[in-house]
Design a protein around this motif. Structure first.
Motif, PDB file in Angstrom:
ATOM      1  N   TYR A  19     -78.701  63.200  71.923  1.00  0.00           N
ATOM      2  CA  TYR A  19     -79.546  64.405  71.998  1.00  0.00           C
ATOM      3  C   TYR A  19     -78.981  65.499  71.114  1.00  0.00           C
ATOM      4  O   TYR A  19     -77.793  65.506  70.783  1.00  0.00           O
ATOM      5  CB  TYR A  19     -79.756  64.895  73.437  1.00  0.00           C
ATOM      6  N   VAL A  43     -80.943  60.202  67.409  1.00  0.00           N
ATOM      7  CA  VAL A  43     -81.216  61.178  68.464  1.00  0.00           C
ATOM      8  C   VAL A  43     -82.476  60.784  69.212  1.00  0.00           C
ATOM      9  O   VAL A  43     -83.525  60.532  68.614  1.00  0.00           O
ATOM     10  CB  VAL A  43     -81.353  62.593  67.870  1.00  0.00           C
ATOM     11  N   GLU A  74     -83.519  62.684  72.019  1.00  0.00           N
ATOM     12  CA  GLU A  74     -84.043  63.860  72.725  1.00  0.00           C
ATOM     13  C   GLU A  74     -83.783  65.108  71.891  1.00  0.00           C
ATOM     14  O   GLU A  74     -82.646  65.404  71.529  1.00  0.00           O
ATOM     15  CB  GLU A  74     -83.380  63.994  74.092  1.00  0.00           C
TER      16      GLU A  74
END
Length: 451
Positions: free
Chosen positions: A150, A195, A197
């Motif tokens: 994230y 990634v 999020e």
């Protein structure tokens, strides 16, 4: 938070690569600033080290929002001076350098927030870089201080609001939005790097693009508008979870609920309500009519039953009476917010709330109200989480373990909201998204098993 060692240095000749120790304090917006500075450091051949001792210089990215945060920043600067001696200060507290030099007159340089080139100039002066374009490799998405799965995506700087308790506009200036194409290019690189999020942040996310008059910019073969709805929709096309933080409940936010229904944006809104009492909100210079807000929340939930709304509140604001505080508790019961946090009011130097002429709430009363607020919110959270028992939810894995792993539902942001603890018959890794059946709940967290 102190940055960890990142990439192995690439020595040039007989001189090793200069080493920089980095301390990042404050909010996610400051963390993004730290990531940008560290990315530039790596691009110029500097090594990042965990230890102040032996480093060629120390960078301290400060927070200056509350007096308690300023104290923490000054302590971090003092520790760096004691262990190293060569300290470069940046961040929000750097906007008022006299507050730093009064305590630590021997720092090498002080810059304000977002002053990336000024920081690099100070670093180069303290330790000349060794740059080898064939060896000093920086990933396309830049260096990140968050876990790989994230990342925070900052879409603007500054703020046009003038809340009486806040000095952010004095520290970071008025709203300055990034062109939509720049934001989308960064998001694309992040998703390509793994990634899962994207946490969208700014000081006022729903005001995005107002300063640009919603101007268009070119992204690939099309024009994209710098507008809250358009950006949220376009970010949803990358296939990652898109989480919206610091959203004021303006009427145009209604449009984003449709994006949640389409699965383009997570059913999650972080809305800093701060209070519910009309009198206190007026003193705070905050927008908000509790009846209209309650109606809007109900409308959103009618459209999106699993919508999670988190918020933060200030208790013990000057002039807050027992009646105002009870009003806030009653509104919390009605609003049924999924996640809440509370701060005790601090009279920040430079904030206009100090000059309202309102009676300050005694510290013992503030502390008691904070305790009561959190207990009240805990009961609400517990009741909402109990309704999730027996249901199945997608969960993003944050941490694997030999018997129990740790993750979050779509209704929980990292570090500030609740967690899901679950077992799995098959191995799971950080960044995996699995389906978890919830078997039990406590006040803040869920427990279950992968199905």
């Amino acid at each position: 938070m102190q940055a960890s060692t990142l990439l192995t240095p690439a020595p040039t000749g007989d001189r090793p690569a200069p080493r920089i120790s980095f301390v990042s304090l404050g909010c996610p917006k400051a963390l993004v600033d730290s990531e940008r500075i560290i990315t530039q450091l790596r691009a110029e051949g500097y090594e990042l080290t965990k230890s102040h001792a032996g480093a060629d210089a120390v960078i301290v990215n400060t927070c200056g929002f509350l007096d308690s945060a300023k104290k923490e920043s000054l302590e971090a600067i003092g520790l760096a001076l004691a262990e190293n001696g060569k300290v470069i200060v940046t961040g929000c507290m750097g906007a008022e350098p006299e507050n730093i030099t009064a305590t630590h007159p021997n720092v090498l340089a002080i810059t304000g927030p977002q002053a990336y080139e000024s920081v690099m100039t100070a670093v180069r002066s303290a330790a000349a870089p060794l740059h080898d374009p064939f060896l000093d490799l920086v990933p396309p998405q830049g260096v990140k201080l968050t876990p790989r799965h994230y990342a925070y995506l900052k879409i603007s700087e500054g703020c046009n609001n003038r809340c009486s308790f806040c000095i952010i506009p004095k520290l970071r200036g008025d709203l300055v939005s990034r062109p939509a194409a720049d934001v989308l290019r960064e998001a694309e690189k992040l998703v390509a790097a793994g990634v899962k999020e994207l946490l969208v942040i700014s000081q006022d996310t729903s005001a995005y693009g107002l300063d640009l008059n919603f101007a268009e910019s070119r992204y690939k073969d099309r024009s994209v508008r710098a507008k809250f709805y358009d950006l949220a929709r376009d970010l949803g096309q990358f296939g990652a979870w898109v989480r919206l933080h610091y959203v004021y409940p303006y009427p145009h936010v209604d449009e984003v609920i449709g994006l949640m229904q389409e699965g383009l944006v997570l059913p999650y809104l972080d809305i800093p309500f701060q209070h519910a009492s009309p009198k206190v909100l007026k003193a705070m210079r905050r927008p908000g009519n509790h009846e209209k807000v309650s109606a809007r929340l109900q409308k959103w939930r009618d459209q999106m039953p699993d919508l999670s709304v988190r918020s933060t509140f200030i208790v013990g604001f000057p002039g807050e009476t027992d009646e105002d505080f009870e009003f806030l508790l009653e509104w919390l019961t009605e609003a049924k917010l999924s996640r809440v946090g509370a701060f005790v009011y601090e009279p920040v130097r430079g904030a206009s709330s100090n000059d309202l002429g309102l009676q300050h709430v005694p510290p013992d009363v503030q502390a008691d109200r904070h305790r009561r607020f959190m207990l009240h919110a805990q009961k609400i959270s517990s009741g909402l989480l109990q309704k999730k028992v027996g249901r199945r939810f997608p969960v993003i894995v944050d941490k694997s373990g030999p018997s129990v792993a740790e993750g979050r539902t779509q209704g929980d942001a990292p570090e500030i909201d609740g967690k899901v603890y679950f077992s799995s018959r098959r191995p799971v890794r950080a960044g995996d998204i699995v389906t978890v059946k919830i078997e039990r709940a406590d006040a803040y967290d869920l427990h279950g098993i992968v199905v």
